[in-house]
Scaffold this active site. Sequence first.
Site, PDB file in Angstrom:
ATOM      1  N   VAL A   1      65.381  22.538  -3.481  1.00  0.00           N
ATOM      2  CA  VAL A   1      66.476  23.504  -3.656  1.00  0.00           C
ATOM      3  C   VAL A   1      67.447  23.107  -4.774  1.00  0.00           C
ATOM      4  CG1 VAL A   1      66.397  24.341  -1.276  1.00  0.00           C
ATOM      5  CG2 VAL A   1      67.888  22.404  -1.856  1.00  0.00           C
TER       6      VAL A   1
ATOM      7  N   ASN B   1      69.393  25.762   5.050  1.00  0.00           N
ATOM      8  CA  ASN B   1      69.434  24.683   6.033  1.00  0.00           C
ATOM      9  C   ASN B   1      69.133  23.303   5.436  1.00  0.00           C
ATOM     10  OD1 ASN B   1      68.836  23.473   8.937  1.00  0.00           O
ATOM     11  ND2 ASN B   1      66.992  23.159   7.719  1.00  0.00           N
TER      12      ASN B   1
ATOM     13  N   SER C   1      78.559  22.017   8.836  1.00  0.00           N
ATOM     14  CA  SER C   1      78.665  20.952   9.841  1.00  0.00           C
ATOM     15  C   SER C   1      80.123  20.842  10.259  1.00  0.00           C
ATOM     16  CB  SER C   1      78.214  19.618   9.246  1.00  0.00           C
ATOM     17  OG  SER C   1      78.613  18.551  10.082  1.00  0.00           O
TER      18      SER C   1
ATOM     19  N   TYR D   1      79.085  13.952   2.151  1.00  0.00           N
ATOM     20  CA  TYR D   1      78.559  14.947   3.092  1.00  0.00           C
ATOM     21  C   TYR D   1      79.650  15.942   3.525  1.00  0.00           C
ATOM     22  CZ  TYR D   1      75.942  16.672   7.200  1.00  0.00           C
ATOM     23  OH  TYR D   1      75.295  17.451   8.130  1.00  0.00           O
TER      24      TYR D   1
ATOM     25  N   ALA E   1      82.371  16.728   1.977  1.00  0.00           N
ATOM     26  CA  ALA E   1      82.735  17.591   0.845  1.00  0.00           C
ATOM     27  C   ALA E   1      81.695  18.687   0.655  1.00  0.00           C
ATOM     28  CB  ALA E   1      82.861  16.759  -0.432  1.00  0.00           C
ATOM     29  N   SER E   2      80.423  18.306   0.763  1.00  0.00           N
ATOM     30  CA  SER E   2      79.363  19.308   0.571  1.00  0.00           C
ATOM     31  C   SER E   2      79.433  20.378   1.658  1.00  0.00           C
ATOM     32  CB  SER E   2      77.978  18.644   0.561  1.00  0.00           C
ATOM     33  OG  SER E   2      77.583  18.218   1.857  1.00  0.00           O
ATOM     34  N   LYS E   3      79.697  19.963   2.896  1.00  0.00           N
ATOM     35  CA  LYS E   3      79.678  20.921   4.008  1.00  0.00           C
ATOM     36  C   LYS E   3      80.941  21.789   4.024  1.00  0.00           C
ATOM     37  CE  LYS E   3      75.640  19.950   5.658  1.00  0.00           C
ATOM     38  NZ  LYS E   3      74.572  20.952   5.569  1.00  0.00           N
TER      39      LYS E   3
ATOM     40  N   ILE F   1      73.369  16.973  16.657  1.00  0.00           N
ATOM     41  CA  ILE F   1      72.086  17.549  17.079  1.00  0.00           C
ATOM     42  C   ILE F   1      71.002  16.479  16.945  1.00  0.00           C
ATOM     43  CG2 ILE F   1      70.437  19.437  16.720  1.00  0.00           C
ATOM     44  CD1 ILE F   1      73.315  20.420  17.367  1.00  0.00           C
TER      45      ILE F   1
HETATM   46  N1  LIG Z   1      71.412  16.748  12.958  1.00  0.00           N
HETATM   47  C1  LIG Z   1      72.707  16.989  13.070  1.00  0.00           C
HETATM   48  O1  LIG Z   1      73.394  16.438  13.933  1.00  0.00           O
HETATM   49  C2  LIG Z   1      73.386  17.972  12.144  1.00  0.00           C
HETATM   50  C3  LIG Z   1      74.724  18.274  12.381  1.00  0.00           C
HETATM   51  C4  LIG Z   1      75.379  19.191  11.543  1.00  0.00           C
HETATM   52  C5  LIG Z   1      74.681  19.767  10.502  1.00  0.00           C
HETATM   53  N2  LIG Z   1      73.377  19.447  10.287  1.00  0.00           N
HETATM   54  C6  LIG Z   1      72.733  20.105   9.148  1.00  0.00           C
HETATM   55  O2  LIG Z   1      71.556  20.758   9.567  1.00  0.00           O
HETATM   56  C7  LIG Z   1      70.619  20.818   8.493  1.00  0.00           C
HETATM   57  C8  LIG Z   1      69.264  20.308   8.962  1.00  0.00           C
HETATM   58  O3  LIG Z   1      69.398  18.945   9.317  1.00  0.00           O
HETATM   59  P1  LIG Z   1      68.386  18.173  10.284  1.00  0.00           P
HETATM   60  O4  LIG Z   1      69.188  17.374  11.210  1.00  0.00           O
HETATM   61  O5  LIG Z   1      67.371  19.119  10.823  1.00  0.00           O
HETATM   62  O6  LIG Z   1      67.719  17.160   9.207  1.00  0.00           O
HETATM   63  P2  LIG Z   1      66.192  16.765   8.961  1.00  0.00           P
HETATM   64  O7  LIG Z   1      66.269  15.588   8.069  1.00  0.00           O
HETATM   65  O8  LIG Z   1      65.467  16.647  10.242  1.00  0.00           O
HETATM   66  O9  LIG Z   1      65.602  18.015   8.155  1.00  0.00           O
HETATM   67  C9  LIG Z   1      66.033  18.342   6.868  1.00  0.00           C
HETATM   68  C10 LIG Z   1      64.905  19.050   6.126  1.00  0.00           C
HETATM   69  O10 LIG Z   1      65.353  19.355   4.802  1.00  0.00           O
HETATM   70  C11 LIG Z   1      64.330  19.022   3.880  1.00  0.00           C
HETATM   71  N3  LIG Z   1      64.893  18.747   2.555  1.00  0.00           N
HETATM   72  C12 LIG Z   1      65.557  17.631   2.146  1.00  0.00           C
HETATM   73  N4  LIG Z   1      65.872  17.712   0.848  1.00  0.00           N
HETATM   74  C13 LIG Z   1      65.395  18.903   0.403  1.00  0.00           C
HETATM   75  C14 LIG Z   1      65.402  19.570  -0.870  1.00  0.00           C
HETATM   76  N5  LIG Z   1      65.963  19.003  -1.941  1.00  0.00           N
HETATM   77  N6  LIG Z   1      64.827  20.788  -0.961  1.00  0.00           N
HETATM   78  C15 LIG Z   1      64.252  21.363   0.117  1.00  0.00           C
HETATM   79  N7  LIG Z   1      64.211  20.780   1.341  1.00  0.00           N
HETATM   80  C16 LIG Z   1      64.776  19.566   1.479  1.00  0.00           C
HETATM   81  C17 LIG Z   1      63.651  17.812   4.493  1.00  0.00           C
HETATM   82  O11 LIG Z   1      62.338  17.626   3.964  1.00  0.00           O
HETATM   83  C18 LIG Z   1      63.644  18.183   5.973  1.00  0.00           C
HETATM   84  O12 LIG Z   1      62.494  18.924   6.313  1.00  0.00           O
HETATM   85  C19 LIG Z   1      71.217  19.985   7.374  1.00  0.00           C
HETATM   86  O13 LIG Z   1      71.861  20.844   6.436  1.00  0.00           O
HETATM   87  C20 LIG Z   1      72.239  19.136   8.082  1.00  0.00           C
HETATM   88  O14 LIG Z   1      73.291  18.741   7.223  1.00  0.00           O
HETATM   89  C21 LIG Z   1      72.710  18.562  11.080  1.00  0.00           C
END
Ligand SMILES: NC(=O)c1ccc[n+]([C@@H]2O[C@H](COP(=O)([O-])OP(=O)(O)OC[C@H]3O[C@@H](n4cnc5c(N)ncnc54)[C@H](O)[C@@H]3O)[C@@H](O)[C@H]2O)c1
Lengths: 240, 82
Positions: free
Chosen positions: A57, A83, A135, A148, A150-152, A181
């Site tokens: 992305v 996502n 987030s 992180y 800042a990005s969110k 999560i």
């Molecule tokens: N897990 C948590 O507690 C939590 C909390 C708040 C927000 N989030 C947000 O939820 C989203 C998903 O997180 P997750 O916990 O499932 O993480 P994860 O690491 O399990 O999954 C992230 C996915 O994104 C893909 N990815 C990474 N860089 C990429 C790129 N440059 N282009 C395309 N795909 C790419 C990875 O290959 C992976 O499949 C993220 O944006 C994360 O910041 C997660």
Amino acid sequence: MLLKDKVSVITGGAQGIGRAIAELFHKEGAKVCVCDVDEEKLKEVEKEGMKGYKLDVRKLEEVEKVFNEIVKDFDGIDVLVNNAGITRDNLIIRMSEEEWDLVIDINLKGVFNCSKVASKIMMKKRSGVIINISSIIGQIGNPGQVNYSASKAGVIGITKTLAKELAGRNIRVNAIAPGFIKTRMTDVLPEDVKNRMLENIPLKRFGEPSDVAELVLFLASDKSSYITGQVIRVDGGMVI
Amino acid sequence: MTEQSIEERVKKVICDQLGVESSQVTPDAHFVNDLGADSLDQVELVMAFEEEFGLEISDEEAQKLDTVGKVIEYIKARTGES
Ligand SMILES: NC(=O)c1ccc[n+]([C@@H]2O[C@H](COP(=O)([O-])OP(=O)(O)OC[C@H]3O[C@@H](n4cnc5c(N)ncnc54)[C@H](O)[C@@H]3O)[C@@H](O)[C@H]2O)c1
């Protein structure tokens, strides 16, 4: 089925929260297009009957190429779920420029790239839905996550601006702010950190990817047709 | 391609995009003041012209194209037809 035949693009959908969203959308009748850098996991996704596209992305040109391919394959894009996201944690005094840039490029610029290309496609159809995974850290901050958070927080800004820019074209834009999560992103945290976090969660459990996916489904469906520009938390009550 | 057809194609794009009657689309009609285009409409119009005529219009050029006549002149010049 809430999303019958809706062409739905989910970035970072090869595992974790994105995968749960993809599978739920698939069950609800959507034509699911998973965009991810993880080619091995994309193969699994294809075996489940969804379509996988290799996409980083960070690169606008690549996003244009892949989304145009999706339009050719499925005739349009109805739903975009931004996502894809990563963490590279460090206290600010120790954080390298690379760690800062990488997180901003994927988590923030990635959302810009995908939203830019998808909104052009949606504007033509005069309908569409964009859901950004932010987030709670983007709202409340967290030591060690200056990049992180800042990005969110930036993603929330994108959400509010695009909701206003695109409302006239019947495109809704909302953000979700998950708390803790259970995915590989949080697996890596030390036990004592996890335990301390649990104490601050009124519902006394960590969230499952499906907890987030159900909210994404609601926001993608017509059931939320009067909701735009909002940030909705799914965090077990961590932030109240 | 004849002059008529470029004009007609431009007019058709405008009617489709803005939902206006072709009788309103006169050469000196102003997109914002006369045809009720908002800022998104203007961007979409330029995108539609690019698609219809297979060209790229820079933002700088696009900003100057505020009336129907200017668009017709511009596209004639760009496609080398008079
Ligand atoms: N897990 C948590 O507690 C939590 C909390 C708040 C927000 N989030 C947000 O939820 C989203 C998903 O997180 P997750 O916990 O499932 O993480 P994860 O690491 O399990 O999954 C992230 C996915 O994104 C893909 N990815 C990474 N860089 C990429 C790129 N440059 N282009 C395309 N795909 C790419 C990875 O290959 C992976 O499949 C993220 O944006 C994360 O910041 C997660």
